[in-house]
Design a protein around this motif. Structure first.
Motif, PDB file in Angstrom:
ATOM      1  N   PRO A 221      25.003  21.044   6.833  1.00 50.48           N
ATOM      2  CA  PRO A 221      23.742  20.389   7.204  1.00 50.48           C
ATOM      3  C   PRO A 221      22.585  20.694   6.252  1.00 50.48           C
ATOM      4  CG  PRO A 221      24.571  21.822   8.981  1.00 50.48           C
ATOM      5  CD  PRO A 221      25.458  22.031   7.809  1.00 50.48           C
ATOM      6  N   ARG A 222      21.684  19.747   6.157  1.00 51.21           N
ATOM      7  CA  ARG A 222      20.371  19.960   5.517  1.00 51.21           C
ATOM      8  C   ARG A 222      19.408  19.147   6.374  1.00 51.21           C
ATOM      9  NH1 ARG A 222      16.857  17.621   1.380  1.00 51.21           N
ATOM     10  NH2 ARG A 222      15.961  19.229   0.038  1.00 51.21           N
ATOM     11  N   ASP A 223      18.617  19.831   7.183  1.00 51.06           N
ATOM     12  CA  ASP A 223      17.728  19.114   8.111  1.00 51.06           C
ATOM     13  C   ASP A 223      16.290  19.218   7.634  1.00 51.06           C
ATOM     14  OD1 ASP A 223      16.428  17.882  10.172  1.00 51.06           O
ATOM     15  OD2 ASP A 223      17.304  19.094  11.778  1.00 51.06           O
ATOM     16  N   MET A 224      15.806  18.122   7.061  1.00 48.68           N
ATOM     17  CA  MET A 224      14.451  18.037   6.530  1.00 48.68           C
ATOM     18  C   MET A 224      13.754  16.893   7.259  1.00 48.68           C
ATOM     19  SD  MET A 224      14.908  20.271   4.069  1.00 48.68           S
ATOM     20  CE  MET A 224      13.545  20.095   2.938  1.00 48.68           C
ATOM     21  N   ARG A 225      12.512  17.132   7.678  1.00 44.35           N
ATOM     22  CA  ARG A 225      11.791  16.103   8.428  1.00 44.35           C
ATOM     23  C   ARG A 225      10.464  15.802   7.758  1.00 44.35           C
ATOM     24  NH1 ARG A 225      13.598  17.560  14.579  1.00 44.35           N
ATOM     25  NH2 ARG A 225      15.729  18.078  13.963  1.00 44.35           N
ATOM     26  N   ARG A 226      10.209  14.527   7.596  1.00 43.47           N
ATOM     27  CA  ARG A 226       9.026  14.115   6.843  1.00 43.47           C
ATOM     28  C   ARG A 226       8.045  13.342   7.706  1.00 43.47           C
ATOM     29  NH1 ARG A 226       9.852   9.865   2.322  1.00 43.47           N
ATOM     30  NH2 ARG A 226       8.327   8.570   3.375  1.00 43.47           N
ATOM     31  N   THR A 227       6.771  13.598   7.472  1.00 43.25           N
ATOM     32  CA  THR A 227       5.720  12.738   7.993  1.00 43.25           C
ATOM     33  C   THR A 227       4.964  12.223   6.768  1.00 43.25           C
ATOM     34  OG1 THR A 227       4.570  14.820   8.375  1.00 43.25           O
ATOM     35  CG2 THR A 227       5.315  13.630  10.325  1.00 43.25           C
ATOM     36  N   THR A 228       4.377  11.046   6.907  1.00 44.47           N
ATOM     37  CA  THR A 228       3.733  10.422   5.748  1.00 44.47           C
ATOM     38  C   THR A 228       2.351   9.919   6.125  1.00 44.47           C
ATOM     39  OG1 THR A 228       5.950   9.588   5.259  1.00 44.47           O
ATOM     40  CG2 THR A 228       4.178   8.792   3.871  1.00 44.47           C
ATOM     41  N   VAL A 229       1.380  10.271   5.300  1.00 41.51           N
ATOM     42  CA  VAL A 229       0.018   9.769   5.500  1.00 41.51           C
ATOM     43  C   VAL A 229      -0.118   8.461   4.720  1.00 41.51           C
ATOM     44  CG1 VAL A 229      -2.444  10.225   5.162  1.00 41.51           C
ATOM     45  CG2 VAL A 229      -0.884  12.115   5.760  1.00 41.51           C
ATOM     46  N   ALA A 230      -0.550   7.421   5.415  1.00 41.29           N
ATOM     47  CA  ALA A 230      -0.681   6.098   4.784  1.00 41.29           C
ATOM     48  C   ALA A 230      -1.672   6.132   3.621  1.00 41.29           C
ATOM     49  CB  ALA A 230      -1.148   5.086   5.826  1.00 41.29           C
ATOM     50  N   GLY A 231      -1.407   5.319   2.610  1.00 40.33           N
ATOM     51  CA  GLY A 231      -2.343   5.160   1.513  1.00 40.33           C
ATOM     52  C   GLY A 231      -3.537   4.324   1.952  1.00 40.33           C
ATOM     53  N   LEU A 232      -4.556   4.253   1.080  1.00 41.14           N
ATOM     54  CA  LEU A 232      -5.797   3.585   1.462  1.00 41.14           C
ATOM     55  C   LEU A 232      -5.842   2.107   1.060  1.00 41.14           C
ATOM     56  CD1 LEU A 232      -8.251   6.416   0.363  1.00 41.14           C
ATOM     57  CD2 LEU A 232      -7.532   5.857   2.698  1.00 41.14           C
ATOM     58  N   ALA A 233      -5.260   1.799  -0.093  1.00 44.72           N
ATOM     59  CA  ALA A 233      -5.412   0.439  -0.614  1.00 44.72           C
ATOM     60  C   ALA A 233      -4.293   0.127  -1.597  1.00 44.72           C
ATOM     61  CB  ALA A 233      -6.764   0.327  -1.319  1.00 44.72           C
ATOM     62  N   PRO A 234      -4.036  -1.164  -1.842  1.00 48.18           N
ATOM     63  CA  PRO A 234      -3.055  -1.519  -2.888  1.00 48.18           C
ATOM     64  C   PRO A 234      -3.559  -1.009  -4.247  1.00 48.18           C
ATOM     65  CG  PRO A 234      -3.693  -3.463  -1.610  1.00 48.18           C
ATOM     66  CD  PRO A 234      -4.645  -2.363  -1.237  1.00 48.18           C
ATOM     67  N   THR A 235      -2.648  -0.846  -5.228  1.00 49.62           N
ATOM     68  CA  THR A 235      -3.084  -0.405  -6.558  1.00 49.62           C
ATOM     69  C   THR A 235      -3.597  -1.595  -7.368  1.00 49.62           C
ATOM     70  OG1 THR A 235      -0.850  -0.669  -7.492  1.00 49.62           O
ATOM     71  CG2 THR A 235      -1.435   1.505  -6.572  1.00 49.62           C
ATOM     72  N   ILE A 236      -3.345  -2.801  -6.864  1.00 48.93           N
ATOM     73  CA  ILE A 236      -3.812  -4.007  -7.548  1.00 48.93           C
ATOM     74  C   ILE A 236      -5.011  -4.553  -6.782  1.00 48.93           C
ATOM     75  CG2 ILE A 236      -3.181  -6.358  -8.197  1.00 48.93           C
ATOM     76  CD1 ILE A 236      -0.420  -5.386  -8.708  1.00 48.93           C
ATOM     77  N   GLY A 237      -6.148  -4.706  -7.470  1.00 48.01           N
ATOM     78  CA  GLY A 237      -7.382  -5.104  -6.791  1.00 48.01           C
ATOM     79  C   GLY A 237      -7.415  -6.564  -6.416  1.00 48.01           C
TER      80      GLY A 237
ATOM     81  N   ILE B  28       0.877  -1.173   0.000  1.00 48.36           N
ATOM     82  CA  ILE B  28       0.000   0.000   0.000  1.00 48.36           C
ATOM     83  C   ILE B  28       0.915   1.223   0.000  1.00 48.36           C
ATOM     84  CG2 ILE B  28      -1.773   1.305   1.231  1.00 48.36           C
ATOM     85  CD1 ILE B  28      -2.810  -1.262   2.383  1.00 48.36           C
ATOM     86  N   PRO B  29       1.049   1.865  -1.154  1.00 50.54           N
ATOM     87  CA  PRO B  29       1.969   3.010  -1.219  1.00 50.54           C
ATOM     88  C   PRO B  29       1.397   4.234  -0.494  1.00 50.54           C
ATOM     89  CG  PRO B  29       0.972   2.586  -3.375  1.00 50.54           C
ATOM     90  CD  PRO B  29       0.429   1.546  -2.450  1.00 50.54           C
ATOM     91  N   ALA B  30       2.266   5.200  -0.196  1.00 48.35           N
ATOM     92  CA  ALA B  30       1.875   6.368   0.597  1.00 48.35           C
ATOM     93  C   ALA B  30       0.858   7.243  -0.124  1.00 48.35           C
ATOM     94  CB  ALA B  30       3.111   7.195   0.911  1.00 48.35           C
ATOM     95  N   ALA B  31       0.021   7.912   0.670  1.00 42.91           N
ATOM     96  CA  ALA B  31      -0.876   8.937   0.117  1.00 42.91           C
ATOM     97  C   ALA B  31      -0.106  10.256   0.067  1.00 42.91           C
ATOM     98  CB  ALA B  31      -2.135   9.032   0.965  1.00 42.91           C
ATOM     99  N   TYR B  32      -0.021  10.966   1.184  1.00 41.34           N
ATOM    100  CA  TYR B  32       0.641  12.273   1.194  1.00 41.34           C
ATOM    101  C   TYR B  32       1.955  12.216   1.953  1.00 41.34           C
ATOM    102  CZ  TYR B  32      -4.244  13.578   0.357  1.00 41.34           C
ATOM    103  OH  TYR B  32      -5.514  13.662  -0.134  1.00 41.34           O
ATOM    104  N   SER B  33       2.895  13.066   1.535  1.00 41.02           N
ATOM    105  CA  SER B  33       4.117  13.289   2.312  1.00 41.02           C
ATOM    106  C   SER B  33       4.163  14.755   2.677  1.00 41.02           C
ATOM    107  CB  SER B  33       5.362  12.941   1.495  1.00 41.02           C
ATOM    108  OG  SER B  33       5.403  11.558   1.242  1.00 41.02           O
ATOM    109  N   ILE B  34       4.673  15.030   3.867  1.00 39.60           N
ATOM    110  CA  ILE B  34       4.729  16.398   4.381  1.00 39.60           C
ATOM    111  C   ILE B  34       6.156  16.631   4.853  1.00 39.60           C
ATOM    112  CG2 ILE B  34       3.892  17.881   6.250  1.00 39.60           C
ATOM    113  CD1 ILE B  34       1.157  16.383   5.889  1.00 39.60           C
ATOM    114  N   LEU B  35       6.841  17.577   4.208  1.00 42.15           N
ATOM    115  CA  LEU B  35       8.262  17.785   4.479  1.00 42.15           C
ATOM    116  C   LEU B  35       8.494  19.186   5.009  1.00 42.15           C
ATOM    117  CD1 LEU B  35      10.989  16.255   4.163  1.00 42.15           C
ATOM    118  CD2 LEU B  35      11.185  17.266   1.890  1.00 42.15           C
ATOM    119  N   SER B  36       9.155  19.237   6.168  1.00 44.85           N
ATOM    120  CA  SER B  36       9.397  20.502   6.849  1.00 44.85           C
ATOM    121  C   SER B  36      10.885  20.834   6.784  1.00 44.85           C
ATOM    122  CB  SER B  36       8.918  20.342   8.296  1.00 44.85           C
ATOM    123  OG  SER B  36       9.453  21.317   9.136  1.00 44.85           O
ATOM    124  N   ALA B  37      11.197  22.045   6.321  1.00 43.17           N
ATOM    125  CA  ALA B  37      12.603  22.467   6.197  1.00 43.17           C
ATOM    126  C   ALA B  37      13.026  23.144   7.484  1.00 43.17           C
ATOM    127  CB  ALA B  37      12.768  23.407   5.009  1.00 43.17           C
TER     128      ALA B  37
END
Ligand code: OGA
Ligand code: MN
Length: 290
Positions: A274-290, A123-132
């Protein structure tokens, strides 16, 4: 404060102002942001000097966090940040840039190839949120490409050729492309390929998109060289400048993208700084294969 939306590239991206993400946001605003990301694919929120807790709270408005396990070579006790916050920095546990030959650093360079986050998960990710949090002085732009417009613009012959194709995605394919091949048996097991449709429907809008990613390394029932050429050609098509928004980071930028209709990559930067980036990820809903 009222929300303002400004488009960035006619085909992708918008900047949202008039919102303070250090504070909780109401359902109405969540709906407006969700509609905006459906339309623009990636959203930039400037001047959001948030901490990890505020980033986690903002993310949870859009769904549960993705379980980050199995997505990296790091052991859990090596994580610099708290649970649910993914470290996309070039920093080690001591807060200093990782050495040139550090294995984690070399693995992380995979983010410089076009990809969609977690396409290597069933189940691939829905949204990614990246904070600089800390911006690098040289390079490090992040580029985003619209896979919906790229799909729409394909000719009918290409569309029918790829309609039912299934790709195999693995972190070993993206890293392998960079010559990073020394996986332990445990990692090989963890990074076993998963199958994804090459043409997927967006779970909210129903629009068809190209589900490309550097993690895609083979196509079911296709000879490997043919599969690689096809994936390369499609990626070349889908990442033409007209489909791409280039984000030049400023400290305090928060960028949210929809992995279900975009790809992204980070460009090279000064690894001694340095490059400090922090990510949160919203889970996807379903596999792409039914
Ligand atoms: C990511 C990613 C790009 C960047 O967080 O998923 O690919 O700019 N990051 O660090
Ligand atoms: Mn990514």
């Amino acid at each position: 404060m009222s929300l303002s939306i400004e488009t960035l590239n006619p085909n992708i991206g918008a900047r949202l102002r008039g919102i303070d993400l250090t504070q909780p946001i109401d359902r109405g605003l969540v709906t407006e942001i969700t509609s905006a990301i459906d339309e623009y694919g990636i959203l930039v929120f400037p001047d959001q000097y948030i901490n990890d807790e505020q980033q986690r709270a903002f993310t949870l408005n859009f769904g549960p966090l993705e379980d980050a396990s199995g997505g990296h070579i790091a052991k859990s006790d090596e994580n610099r940040l708290s649970d649910g916050i993914i470290d996309v920095s070039n920093l080690g546990m001591d807060g200093k840039p990782l050495a040139k030959d550090n294995r984690h650093h070399l693995f992380n360079l995979g983010n410089m190839l076009w990809h969609s986050d977690s396409s290597f998960r069933t189940i691939p990710a829905a949204y990614s949120i990246l904070s600089a949090r800390v911006v690098n002085p040289v390079g490090g732009n992040t580029e985003f490409a619209n896979m919906r417009t790229a799909y729409d613009d394909l000719d009918e012959h290409s569309k029918s050729e790829i309609e039912d194709l299934i790709c195999e995605h693995s972190l070993m394919y993206s890293r392998g492309e960079l010559g990073f091949l020394d996986f332990t048996d445990e990692e090989k097991e963890m990074f076993k390929p998963v199958r994804q449709r090459l043409v997927r429907e967006h779970p909210r809008t129903g629009a068809k998109t190209l589900f490309l990613s550097s993690h895609a390394g083979s196509i079911v029932d296709m000879q490997m060289p043919m599969a690689r050429i096809l994936l390369r050609d499609l990626t070349e098509h889908a990442t033409q400048p007209k489909y791409v928004y280039v984000h030049k980071w400023q400290a305090g930028d928060l960028v949210m993208w929809d992995n279900q209709q975009t790809m992204h990559r980070v460009r090279r930067y000064d690894q001694s700084q340095p490059r400090d980036m922090r990510r949160t990820t919203v889970a996807g809903l379903a596999p792409t294969i039914g």
